[in-house]
Design a protein around this motif. Structure first.
Motif, PDB file in Angstrom:
ATOM      1  N   MET A   1      54.539  37.135  34.014  1.00 35.53           N
ATOM      2  CA  MET A   1      53.724  37.721  35.075  1.00 35.53           C
ATOM      3  C   MET A   1      52.358  37.035  35.122  1.00 35.53           C
ATOM      4  O   MET A   1      51.865  36.547  34.122  1.00 35.53           O
ATOM      5  N   LYS A   2      51.755  37.097  36.289  1.00 39.83           N
ATOM      6  CA  LYS A   2      50.419  36.547  36.503  1.00 39.83           C
ATOM      7  C   LYS A   2      49.470  37.703  36.821  1.00 39.83           C
ATOM      8  O   LYS A   2      49.783  38.554  37.648  1.00 39.83           O
ATOM      9  N   TYR A   3      48.308  37.705  36.139  1.00 43.10           N
ATOM     10  CA  TYR A   3      47.329  38.770  36.288  1.00 43.10           C
ATOM     11  C   TYR A   3      45.992  38.199  36.755  1.00 43.10           C
ATOM     12  O   TYR A   3      45.555  37.170  36.253  1.00 43.10           O
ATOM     13  N   LEU A   4      45.349  38.904  37.670  1.00 42.21           N
ATOM     14  CA  LEU A   4      43.971  38.597  38.038  1.00 42.21           C
ATOM     15  C   LEU A   4      43.129  39.751  37.516  1.00 42.21           C
ATOM     16  O   LEU A   4      43.460  40.916  37.740  1.00 42.21           O
ATOM     17  N   ILE A   5      42.068  39.426  36.772  1.00 43.78           N
ATOM     18  CA  ILE A   5      41.233  40.432  36.129  1.00 43.78           C
ATOM     19  C   ILE A   5      39.827  40.358  36.713  1.00 43.78           C
ATOM     20  O   ILE A   5      39.200  39.300  36.720  1.00 43.78           O
ATOM     21  N   VAL A   6      39.333  41.499  37.170  1.00 42.93           N
ATOM     22  CA  VAL A   6      38.027  41.554  37.818  1.00 42.93           C
ATOM     23  C   VAL A   6      37.252  42.751  37.284  1.00 42.93           C
ATOM     24  O   VAL A   6      37.835  43.771  36.916  1.00 42.93           O
ATOM     25  N   SER A   7      35.940  42.610  37.228  1.00 48.29           N
ATOM     26  CA  SER A   7      35.079  43.705  36.794  1.00 48.29           C
ATOM     27  C   SER A   7      33.816  43.711  37.629  1.00 48.29           C
ATOM     28  O   SER A   7      33.442  42.702  38.226  1.00 48.29           O
ATOM     29  N   ASP A   8      33.196  44.855  37.651  1.00 49.23           N
ATOM     30  CA  ASP A   8      31.858  44.980  38.245  1.00 49.23           C
ATOM     31  C   ASP A   8      31.828  44.548  39.715  1.00 49.23           C
ATOM     32  O   ASP A   8      31.023  43.709  40.118  1.00 49.23           O
ATOM     33  N   ILE A   9      32.702  45.179  40.496  1.00 50.67           N
ATOM     34  CA  ILE A   9      32.745  44.975  41.950  1.00 50.67           C
ATOM     35  C   ILE A   9      31.521  45.627  42.589  1.00 50.67           C
ATOM     36  O   ILE A   9      30.955  45.104  43.544  1.00 50.67           O
ATOM     37  N   HIS A  10      31.141  46.777  42.073  1.00 57.86           N
ATOM     38  CA  HIS A  10      29.932  47.499  42.492  1.00 57.86           C
ATOM     39  C   HIS A  10      29.826  47.686  44.005  1.00 57.86           C
ATOM     40  O   HIS A  10      28.744  47.552  44.589  1.00 57.86           O
ATOM     41  N   GLY A  11      30.945  47.988  44.653  1.00 57.40           N
ATOM     42  CA  GLY A  11      30.909  48.383  46.052  1.00 57.40           C
ATOM     43  C   GLY A  11      30.853  47.284  47.088  1.00 57.40           C
ATOM     44  O   GLY A  11      30.773  47.559  48.277  1.00 57.40           O
ATOM     45  N   SER A  12      30.926  46.013  46.694  1.00 58.13           N
ATOM     46  CA  SER A  12      30.825  44.912  47.659  1.00 58.13           C
ATOM     47  C   SER A  12      32.210  44.531  48.190  1.00 58.13           C
ATOM     48  O   SER A  12      32.969  43.829  47.523  1.00 58.13           O
ATOM     49  N   LEU A  13      32.516  44.970  49.395  1.00 56.53           N
ATOM     50  CA  LEU A  13      33.804  44.641  50.005  1.00 56.53           C
ATOM     51  C   LEU A  13      33.968  43.144  50.259  1.00 56.53           C
ATOM     52  O   LEU A  13      35.034  42.590  49.971  1.00 56.53           O
ATOM     53  N   PRO A  14      32.943  42.415  50.744  1.00 57.32           N
ATOM     54  CA  PRO A  14      33.146  40.972  50.956  1.00 57.32           C
ATOM     55  C   PRO A  14      33.493  40.217  49.663  1.00 57.32           C
ATOM     56  O   PRO A  14      34.328  39.315  49.671  1.00 57.32           O
ATOM     57  N   ARG A  15      32.876  40.585  48.544  1.00 56.35           N
ATOM     58  CA  ARG A  15      33.175  39.913  47.278  1.00 56.35           C
ATOM     59  C   ARG A  15      34.581  40.261  46.803  1.00 56.35           C
ATOM     60  O   ARG A  15      35.318  39.406  46.323  1.00 56.35           O
ATOM     61  N   LEU A  16      34.961  41.533  46.939  1.00 57.45           N
ATOM     62  CA  LEU A  16      36.326  41.924  46.573  1.00 57.45           C
ATOM     63  C   LEU A  16      37.336  41.176  47.430  1.00 57.45           C
ATOM     64  O   LEU A  16      38.349  40.685  46.927  1.00 57.45           O
ATOM     65  N   GLU A  17      37.070  41.059  48.726  1.00 60.79           N
ATOM     66  CA  GLU A  17      38.000  40.361  49.627  1.00 60.79           C
ATOM     67  C   GLU A  17      38.214  38.908  49.192  1.00 60.79           C
ATOM     68  O   GLU A  17      39.317  38.389  49.276  1.00 60.79           O
ATOM     69  N   LYS A  18      37.162  38.241  48.722  1.00 61.78           N
ATOM     70  CA  LYS A  18      37.318  36.858  48.253  1.00 61.78           C
ATOM     71  C   LYS A  18      38.251  36.793  47.051  1.00 61.78           C
ATOM     72  O   LYS A  18      39.116  35.917  46.973  1.00 61.78           O
ATOM     73  N   ALA A  19      38.071  37.710  46.096  1.00 60.32           N
ATOM     74  CA  ALA A  19      38.956  37.731  44.921  1.00 60.32           C
ATOM     75  C   ALA A  19      40.388  38.064  45.331  1.00 60.32           C
ATOM     76  O   ALA A  19      41.340  37.442  44.843  1.00 60.32           O
ATOM     77  N   LEU A  20      40.549  39.010  46.249  1.00 68.57           N
ATOM     78  CA  LEU A  20      41.898  39.384  46.691  1.00 68.57           C
ATOM     79  C   LEU A  20      42.558  38.281  47.511  1.00 68.57           C
ATOM     80  O   LEU A  20      43.781  38.145  47.500  1.00 68.57           O
ATOM     81  N   SER A  21      41.773  37.495  48.203  1.00 65.42           N
ATOM     82  CA  SER A  21      42.323  36.351  48.933  1.00 65.42           C
ATOM     83  C   SER A  21      42.973  35.374  47.956  1.00 65.42           C
ATOM     84  O   SER A  21      44.082  34.876  48.188  1.00 65.42           O
ATOM     85  N   PHE A  22      42.292  35.099  46.837  1.00 71.18           N
ATOM     86  CA  PHE A  22      42.858  34.232  45.800  1.00 71.18           C
ATOM     87  C   PHE A  22      44.098  34.883  45.191  1.00 71.18           C
ATOM     88  O   PHE A  22      45.122  34.223  44.972  1.00 71.18           O
ATOM     89  N   PHE A  23      44.038  36.181  44.929  1.00 69.44           N
ATOM     90  CA  PHE A  23      45.167  36.943  44.387  1.00 69.44           C
ATOM     91  C   PHE A  23      46.413  36.750  45.252  1.00 69.44           C
ATOM     92  O   PHE A  23      47.491  36.455  44.746  1.00 69.44           O
ATOM     93  N   GLN A  24      46.246  36.902  46.552  1.00 70.22           N
ATOM     94  CA  GLN A  24      47.378  36.786  47.474  1.00 70.22           C
ATOM     95  C   GLN A  24      47.825  35.340  47.655  1.00 70.22           C
ATOM     96  O   GLN A  24      49.020  35.037  47.619  1.00 70.22           O
ATOM     97  N   ARG A  25      46.896  34.438  47.827  1.00 70.21           N
ATOM     98  CA  ARG A  25      47.222  33.030  48.048  1.00 70.21           C
ATOM     99  C   ARG A  25      47.982  32.432  46.864  1.00 70.21           C
ATOM    100  O   ARG A  25      48.931  31.681  47.038  1.00 70.21           O
ATOM    101  N   GLU A  26      47.582  32.799  45.657  1.00 69.84           N
ATOM    102  CA  GLU A  26      48.205  32.251  44.451  1.00 69.84           C
ATOM    103  C   GLU A  26      49.323  33.138  43.907  1.00 69.84           C
ATOM    104  O   GLU A  26      49.875  32.858  42.847  1.00 69.84           O
TER     105      GLU A  26
END
Length: 186
Positions: A1-26
């Motif tokens: 399995m492949k895991y993406l690990i993230v911390s300290d999003i602190h409410g920023s939707l644009p930053r989360l979207e960038k990480a999730l874009s990589f999550f989905q693309r890869e």
């Protein structure tokens, strides 16, 4: 399995979207969230794109792919918005035979690993990324923060890839550092 690990999003939707874009693309399988999801915290400024309801909706749509733990800025009110558990102080994940502690870092951290015999500790909290092996041979990965990186660092997250390596990545997915989870496989 492949895991993406993230911390300290602190409410920023644009930053989360960038990480999730990589999550989905890869094509990652699971998203591991190490706390401080919705609330920006009283010691931080207001982040770009503060949108707790938007983050909740985005993450709830993929709740079956999420394992999360509580950060020092997460509360019972946050749990009411999220459709996946996020109030545990830690989780022990077994991935390809490796025992991994997932925690935010304010209670358990590299000075208080919690569980004997683990191969890796993943945490956040300090907003300073780190990927190194401690004196006991445990891989310590602090994922930093995608929203409020400190120490002049870029926004970061980590991945555990199919080859058993942990990769610290910039928000666009560029590799900053890499190490195998298990000691002795370097």
């Amino acid at each position: 399995m492949k895991y993406l690990i993230v911390s300290d999003i602190h409410g920023s939707l644009p930053r989360l979207e960038k990480a999730l874009s990589f999550f989905q693309r890869e094509d990652y399988d699971m998203l591991l969230i190490l706390g401080d999801i919705l609330n920006y915290g009283p010691r931080n400024g207001i982040p770009e794109g503060l949108d707790a309801p938007g983050i909740a909706a985005r993450l709830n749509a993929m709740a079956e792919k999420i394992v999360a733990v509580r950060g020092n800025c997460d509360s019972e009110v946050d749990q009411m918005l999220l459709r996946f558990p996020c109030m545990g102080d830690y989780c022990i994940l077994v991935a390809d035979g490796a025992r991994i502690v997932l925690t935010h870092g304010h209670h358990y951290n590299e000075d208080n690993v919690l569980a004997p015999g683990v191969d890796a500790l993943f945490c956040g909290h300090t907003h300073l990324w780190k990927l190194e092996r401690n004196a006991d041979g445990i891989l310590v990965c602090n994922t930093g923060s995608i929203t409020f990186p400190k120490g002049g660092n870029v926004p970061t997250f980590a991945t555990i890839d199919e080859d058993g390596s942990v990769r610290m990545r910039g928000l666009e997915g560029d590799v900053l550092s890499a190490m195998p989870i298990k000691n002795g496989t370097e």
